[in-house]
Design a protein around this motif. Structure first.
Motif, short mmCIF file in Angstrom:
data_model
loop_
_atom_site.label_atom_id
_atom_site.label_comp_id
_atom_site.label_asym_id
_atom_site.label_seq_id
_atom_site.Cartn_x
_atom_site.Cartn_y
_atom_site.Cartn_z
N ILE A 46 0.83 -1.21 0.00
CA ILE A 46 0.00 0.00 0.00
C ILE A 46 0.86 1.25 0.00
O ILE A 46 0.58 2.22 -0.73
N SER A 47 1.92 1.26 0.80
CA SER A 47 2.77 2.45 0.90
C SER A 47 3.55 2.74 -0.37
O SER A 47 4.04 3.86 -0.57
N ASN A 48 3.65 1.74 -1.25
CA ASN A 48 4.38 1.92 -2.51
C ASN A 48 3.45 2.19 -3.68
O ASN A 48 3.89 2.29 -4.82
N LEU A 49 2.17 2.34 -3.41
CA LEU A 49 1.19 2.59 -4.46
C LEU A 49 0.64 4.01 -4.32
O LEU A 49 0.33 4.45 -3.20
N ALA A 50 0.50 4.70 -5.43
CA ALA A 50 -0.04 6.07 -5.43
C ALA A 50 -1.05 6.21 -6.55
O ALA A 50 -1.00 5.48 -7.55
N LEU A 51 -1.97 7.15 -6.38
CA LEU A 51 -2.90 7.49 -7.45
C LEU A 51 -2.30 8.62 -8.27
O LEU A 51 -1.87 9.64 -7.72
N ARG A 69 9.46 12.49 -6.62
CA ARG A 69 8.38 13.49 -6.60
C ARG A 69 7.04 12.81 -6.30
O ARG A 69 6.22 13.33 -5.54
N VAL A 70 6.81 11.63 -6.88
CA VAL A 70 5.57 10.89 -6.62
C VAL A 70 5.53 10.43 -5.17
O VAL A 70 4.48 10.50 -4.51
N LYS A 71 6.66 9.98 -4.65
CA LYS A 71 6.73 9.55 -3.25
C LYS A 71 6.37 10.71 -2.32
O LYS A 71 5.64 10.53 -1.34
N ASN A 72 6.87 11.89 -2.63
CA ASN A 72 6.55 13.06 -1.82
C ASN A 72 5.05 13.36 -1.88
O ASN A 72 4.43 13.71 -0.88
N GLY A 73 4.47 13.25 -3.09
CA GLY A 73 3.03 13.46 -3.24
C GLY A 73 2.23 12.43 -2.47
O GLY A 73 1.18 12.73 -1.89
N ARG A 74 2.72 11.20 -2.46
CA ARG A 74 2.03 10.12 -1.72
C ARG A 74 2.00 10.44 -0.23
O ARG A 74 1.03 10.14 0.47
N GLN A 75 3.05 11.06 0.27
CA GLN A 75 3.11 11.41 1.69
C GLN A 75 2.29 12.67 2.01
O GLN A 75 1.86 12.85 3.15
N ASN A 76 2.06 13.49 0.99
CA ASN A 76 1.31 14.74 1.15
C ASN A 76 0.33 14.90 0.00
O ASN A 76 0.50 15.76 -0.87
N PRO A 77 -0.72 14.08 -0.04
CA PRO A 77 -1.65 14.10 -1.18
C PRO A 77 -2.28 15.47 -1.40
O PRO A 77 -2.62 16.17 -0.44
N PHE A 78 -2.44 15.83 -2.65
CA PHE A 78 -2.98 17.15 -3.03
C PHE A 78 -4.35 17.39 -2.39
O PHE A 78 -4.65 18.52 -1.95
N ASN A 79 -5.19 16.37 -2.31
CA ASN A 79 -6.57 16.57 -1.83
C ASN A 79 -6.70 16.54 -0.31
O ASN A 79 -7.79 16.77 0.22
N LYS A 80 -5.63 16.25 0.40
CA LYS A 80 -5.71 16.19 1.86
C LYS A 80 -6.11 17.55 2.42
O LYS A 80 -5.55 18.58 2.07
#
Length: 262
Positions: A46-51, A69-80
């Motif tokens: 799960i932690s290695n998967l992003a939308l 960059r995707v990993k950073n987005g996964r940790q701080n999702p745009f919609n949060k």
């Protein structure tokens, strides 16, 4: 693990973690991306998967977008922290037919607005036609009248604080629990069909329920009447109207098939 198919429960948890949108831009139409490539990790963590939206997914696949960059987005999702995912634009189409369960409504030829659902003085579903191209606006609610999904002239705004939202092809389902679907609709620029959903006035819980292939009229939360297999074409004012009080009937639009209750 050699199976590249991500388990459905894993997908749902990833959708929740990413707040139902691309982690970089918030778009509600997305694909699943292995941040560290699957052929390297050979598993679906799960932690290695992003939308990622189709554009950002293509950028990463082509090497123009880094995994970091995707990993950073996964940790701080745009919609949060947002109420809705980023708007998604549905292109205009030529089709004027809308389906509500087994009921069909077809708008008028020519330009202008065509009110498909009107409840207690408010428009809940409207077709807009300009130069032969049709878009639509809708306010789809919960059974209590809370706005669930907004569409404004083809611009879709979906919630992010919900148990699950799943897009598959042209189908959209929103669940509040594993077996409780509160919205099931099919849409594209050429097709709109509500299989299950609600258009309810939060002021007195009156409105129209779409379920079991029927339109059900509810007055103050109590189901009173149904319409099944109906076909409305070219009504001058609109199609389905509901008024829960005489005061709303006095200002009702012309040409609707009306449900009226005290």
């Amino acid at each position: 693990m050699n199976n590249r198919n991500i388990p459905e429960e894993t997908k749902r948890l990833v959708r929740q973690d990413c707040f139902f949108g691309c982690v970089l831009c918030g778009a509600p139409i997305f694909e699943y991306d292995h941040i560290e490539e699957f052929h390297i990790v050979n598993k679906h963590e799960i932690s290695n998967l992003a939308l990622l939206c189709p554009n950002h997914h293509r950028e990463k696949t082509s090497g123009r977008l880094s995994s970091d960059r995707v990993k950073n987005g996964r940790q701080n999702p745009f919609n949060k922290g947002r109420e809705h995912a980023s708007p998604w634009h549905i292109e205009p189409g030529r089709n004027r037919i809308v389906e509500f369960g087994s009921n069909i409504a077809s708008g008028l030829d020519g330009d202008g607005d065509y009110r498909v659902i009107w409840i207690n003085g408010r428009n809940y579903f409207v077709q807009h036609s300009e130069n032969g191209w049709v878009t639509f606006s809708a306010a789809i609610t919960t059974i209590d009248g809370e706005i669930l999904l907004l569409i404004d002239r083809g611009e879709l705004k979906s919630p992010v604080n919900i148990w699950d939202i799943k897009y598959q092809g042209t189908n959209l389902k929103i669940r509040v629990a594993p077996t409780e679907i509160i919205l099931d609709m099919d849409f594209s620029n050429e097709k709109i069909r509500i299989n299950h959903g609600f258009f309810v006035d939060e002021r007195d819980k009156s409105g129209l329920y779409i379920k079991d292939k029927k339109i059900i009229a509810a007055f103050k939360g109590i189901e009173r009447g149904t319409c099944e297999g109906g076909f409305a074409m070219g009504n001058q004012g609109g199609v389905f109207g509901l008024a829960s009080d005489q005061s709303f009937m006095e200002n009702r639009p012309y040409g609707f098939a009306f449900f009226y209750g005290p």
